[in-house]
Design a protein around this motif. Structure first.
Motif, PDB file in Angstrom:
ATOM      1  N   SER A  41      80.060  14.021  11.706  1.00  0.00           N
ATOM      2  CA  SER A  41      79.632  14.140  10.307  1.00  0.00           C
ATOM      3  C   SER A  41      80.768  13.771   9.368  1.00  0.00           C
ATOM      4  O   SER A  41      80.551  13.140   8.325  1.00  0.00           O
ATOM      5  CB  SER A  41      79.188  15.573  10.016  1.00  0.00           C
ATOM      6  OG  SER A  41      78.137  15.941  10.860  1.00  0.00           O
ATOM      7  N   GLN A  82      73.390  15.893   7.491  1.00  0.00           N
ATOM      8  CA  GLN A  82      72.837  16.741   8.544  1.00  0.00           C
ATOM      9  C   GLN A  82      71.877  17.720   7.881  1.00  0.00           C
ATOM     10  O   GLN A  82      72.175  18.245   6.825  1.00  0.00           O
ATOM     11  CB  GLN A  82      73.988  17.504   9.206  1.00  0.00           C
ATOM     12  CG  GLN A  82      73.719  17.936  10.602  1.00  0.00           C
ATOM     13  CD  GLN A  82      75.025  18.296  11.324  1.00  0.00           C
ATOM     14  OE1 GLN A  82      76.108  17.946  10.890  1.00  0.00           O
ATOM     15  NE2 GLN A  82      74.891  18.991  12.434  1.00  0.00           N
ATOM     16  N   ASP A 160      72.683  11.308   9.726  1.00  0.00           N
ATOM     17  CA  ASP A 160      73.302  12.368  10.512  1.00  0.00           C
ATOM     18  C   ASP A 160      72.221  13.198  11.190  1.00  0.00           C
ATOM     19  O   ASP A 160      71.504  13.947  10.529  1.00  0.00           O
ATOM     20  CB  ASP A 160      74.178  13.240   9.598  1.00  0.00           C
ATOM     21  CG  ASP A 160      75.233  13.994  10.390  1.00  0.00           C
ATOM     22  OD1 ASP A 160      75.073  14.113  11.617  1.00  0.00           O
ATOM     23  OD2 ASP A 160      76.213  14.446   9.766  1.00  0.00           O
ATOM     24  N   GLU A 161      72.088  13.031  12.473  1.00  0.00           N
ATOM     25  CA  GLU A 161      71.089  13.738  13.276  1.00  0.00           C
ATOM     26  C   GLU A 161      69.697  13.696  12.651  1.00  0.00           C
ATOM     27  O   GLU A 161      69.109  14.727  12.338  1.00  0.00           O
ATOM     28  CB  GLU A 161      71.525  15.194  13.489  1.00  0.00           C
ATOM     29  CG  GLU A 161      72.887  15.277  14.141  1.00  0.00           C
ATOM     30  CD  GLU A 161      73.267  16.678  14.583  1.00  0.00           C
ATOM     31  OE1 GLU A 161      72.378  17.543  14.621  1.00  0.00           O
ATOM     32  OE2 GLU A 161      74.435  16.887  14.894  1.00  0.00           O
TER      33      GLU A 161
HETATM   34 MG   LIG Z   1      77.663  17.081  12.279  1.00  0.00          MG
END
Ligand SMILES: [Mg+2]
Ligand SMILES: Nc1ncnc2c1ncn2[C@@H]1O[C@H](COP(=O)(O)OP(=O)(O)OP(=O)(O)O)[C@@H](O)[C@H]1O
Lengths: 249, 363
Positions: A41, A82, A160-161
């Protein structure tokens, strides 16, 4: 091309990223892998200019990110953080329209709204357009947030994810959309994954971080049991099935 | 891999009606603003009729345009009072909606930054410490004569002092919004305790004068006060409105906002500074008027949603209407006695708020 050159970056007193050098190309999806706390991140934030590098540079084509205004960065780089846990009670159309903010000087133009409408159609979420965000399911919200990144019309897409908490059908659907945009719009896409097999399925390039260093990078060959042992310290097996590589415990 | 057939970049736009639907929603919201404006006009005229002397509607209208025996009352008592209610209500409403955004807290209001306690402390210093409230005793009756400008100045200084400490903290230590809210709570109790300490050593008359000061009273304002409050309010309103898209982005958290090009730190700092300015002014001139800043943005949000393009102007409008109506009730309910408006705002606001909460959760 997006170049990260000898990047050192982190938070107030703590250096997280140590001497990262990477190159990302147009029209390719790069998977960012690595254990929790390895700096994935942080790397995305540094690329988007949200944290200032302590040393080194991030260069998009020929421009140093550090020398660009916040608004210019926002027009070239879209970043999906995220996932948070709470969202404001805005409707889907408004939420996606917000992605046009870097282009809005007074109020959104017809062009801005057309892009939003088109993207909503492409994502196949027309029926949600006037529902409130916090009444949607996790997967639906994730689609909206990715749609917002798309209407930003970026050259670089940092996610992010994006598929955490999603069921398998939504994972596939979202990753396919992202891949299509990457190819059709010639984007530089970087996605943080935790699911190695999903990454193998949808990414062209792989970067593995460990404790703030680049442990390994390259094509799918580097995603193998030895490297994973080195990064995650677990033993994985690898099989080939219908031309796909699968790693499992 | 299966390829989705997404259109290429630059493919033509195909109409599907979503944009039309969105525009209609915007027009509807704009229409609601028009309704708010009508309410404001009606409430304003109504508030002019209310007072210890009831002046009927037609008399008000004629007096506004032609000189007559009521002109003095209208121009020097009723009008400045109603105008003050509009400005103060709008200031409190708009700063409430901005503060709730930048502090990411639905419970926040302009007074979260410690303004009310700071102002009360400042006023107490002036009244008790500097002798701005001189007491004359004539028989059983006591009359407090205020050095009004000293009290106003001290209250303003107190409010700004309380806020400055918090702003400094935010500027130097880059603390989170949550920490700012907590710092506000700490400042409030610090200044509250200081006020009580002062009162403990004061005479009965001085104590009652300080307590009386804290009851917000719109009747304290004259044309000069209105001019100062009005100019500051308009300047801040323009700034807030210009930043409306930034506030919309900040709703999604700092990372999203920064990713969209918003400088969240400076947005936060400027927002707090300007809210503090206009609310400190209102509080110094009029006293503490609670609840308007908390409730106005919430009610508007329930009606038109979380869009700062509308929230900013409509919170101001709603705050103004709300304070005008409250003040009219304060003037009428025990006429000829005029109640402090702060009591009415809470009595009126709390049930209204409950009603909307319940109604919305069952929708
Ligand atoms: Mg992360
Ligand atoms: N705001 C912050 N302030 C200070 N340190 C931070 C901050 N955010 C993250 N860190 C630290 O930086 C390091 C890297 O964090 P980062 O969030 O980049 O990890 P990650 O690879 O994304 O992990 P995850 O898979 O859990 O999301 C961690 O050691 C973390 O504790």
């Amino acid at each position: 091309m997006l170049k990260v050159e000898h990047l050192f970056a982190g938070y107030d007193s703590k250096i997280v990223l140590k001497d990262i050098s990477l190159q990302f190309h147009r029209g390719t999806v790069t998977a960012l892998l690595g254990p929790n706390g390895s700096g994935k991140s942080t790397l995305l934030k540094a690329i988007d200019g949200l944290i200032k590098p302590d040393n080194g540079a991030i260069i998009l084509d020929t421009m140093n990110i550090d020398a660009m205004t916040k608004n210019d960065i926002a027009q070239s780089i879209a970043y999906l953080p995220q996932s948070g846990n709470s969202y404001p009670s805005c409707n889907v159309f408004e939420s996606i329209l917000l992605g046009r903010k870097p282009y809005i000087s007074f109020e959104p133009t017809k062009h801005d709204m057309e892009i939003v409408e088109k993207t909503i159609n492409n994502f196949n979420i027309d029926s949600l357009a006037f529902r409130t965000i916090n009444q949607l399911s996790g997967g639906e919200i994730q689609k909206v947030l990715i749609a917002r990144a798309i209407v930003q019309e970026p050259e670089v897409l940092l996610l992010d994810e994006p598929i955490n908490h999603l069921d398998i059908k939504n994972q596939i659907e979202i990753l396919q959309i992202i891949r299509c945009y990457t190819i059709n719009y010639n984007l530089i896409t970087v996605i943080v994954f935790h699911d190695i097999n999903r990454a193998l399925q949808y990414a062209d390039k792989f970067v593995v971080l460990k404790e703030g260093y680049v442990y390994s990078e390259g094509d799918s060959k580097i995603v193998n049991p030895e490297i994973m042992k080195g990064v995650y310290d677990i033993d994985l097996d690898c099989i080939e099935y219908k031309g796909r590589k699968l790693l499992f415990v | 891999m299966a390829k989705l057939n997404l259109p290429m970049r630059g493919s033509p736009y195909i109409k599907s009606g979503l944009m039309q639907q969105y525009l209609q929603l915007l027009y509807a919201k704009a229409g609601i603003g028009f309704l708010f404006l009508l309410c404001l006009g009606a409430a304003f005229l109504f508030s002019l009729t209310a007072g210890s002397l009831h002046i009927p509607f037609d008399k008000i209208i004629t007096t506004l345009f032609w000189q007559n025996d009521l002109s003095y009352v209208i121009y020097n008592i009723r009008l400045p009072r109603s105008v003050a209610a509009v400005i103060a209500g709008a200031s409190l409403g708009v700063s409430g909606c901005v503060i709730q955004n930048i502090l990411k807290n639905p419970l926040a209001s302009p007074f979260t930054l410690g303004i009310s306690h700071g102002a009360a402390f400042g006023a107490s210093v002036a009244i008790i410490g500097l002798g701005a409230g001189i007491t004359h005793s004539c028989g059983n009756e006591s009359v407090s004569v205020f050095n009004v400008y000293m009290v106003v100045f001290a209250a303003f200084t107190g409010a700004i002092a309380a806020v400055s400490i918090i702003l400094l903290l935010a500027l130097v230590k880059k603390v989170s919004p949550e920490a700012i809210v907590l710092a506000g709570v700490a400042m409030s109790s610090l200044f509250g305790a200081s006020t009580m300490a002062l009162q403990y050593f004061a005479t009965d008359f001085q104590v009652s004068a300080t307590i009386f000061w804290t009851f917000g009273d719109i009747g304290k304002a004259g044309w000069v006060e209105n001019l100062i409050m009005g100019i500051c309010f308009l300047a801040c309103l323009v700034y807030f409105y210009v930043q409306r898209w930034n506030y919309n982005a900040l709703l999604w958290g700092d990372d999203v906002a920064k990713g969209l090009g918003v400088n969240s730190a400076s947005l936060r700092l400027m927002g707090m500074l300007l809210c503090a300015l206009i609310v400190s002014l209102c509080t110094a001139f009029l006293g503490i008027i609670g609840f308007v800043g908390l409730i106005a943005p919430h009610i508007v949000r329930m009606i038109i949603g979380n869009d700062y393009r509308f929230l900013i102007p409509y919170s101001a409008l709603f705050g103004a209407v709300f304070l005008l109506v409250s003040d009219s009730i304060a003037k009428m309910i025990l006429s000829p006695v005029i109640l402090p408006v702060g009591i009415i705002t809470s009595f009126l606001g709390a049930p209204m708020f409950f009603y909307l909460l319940v109604k919305r959760s069952t929708l």
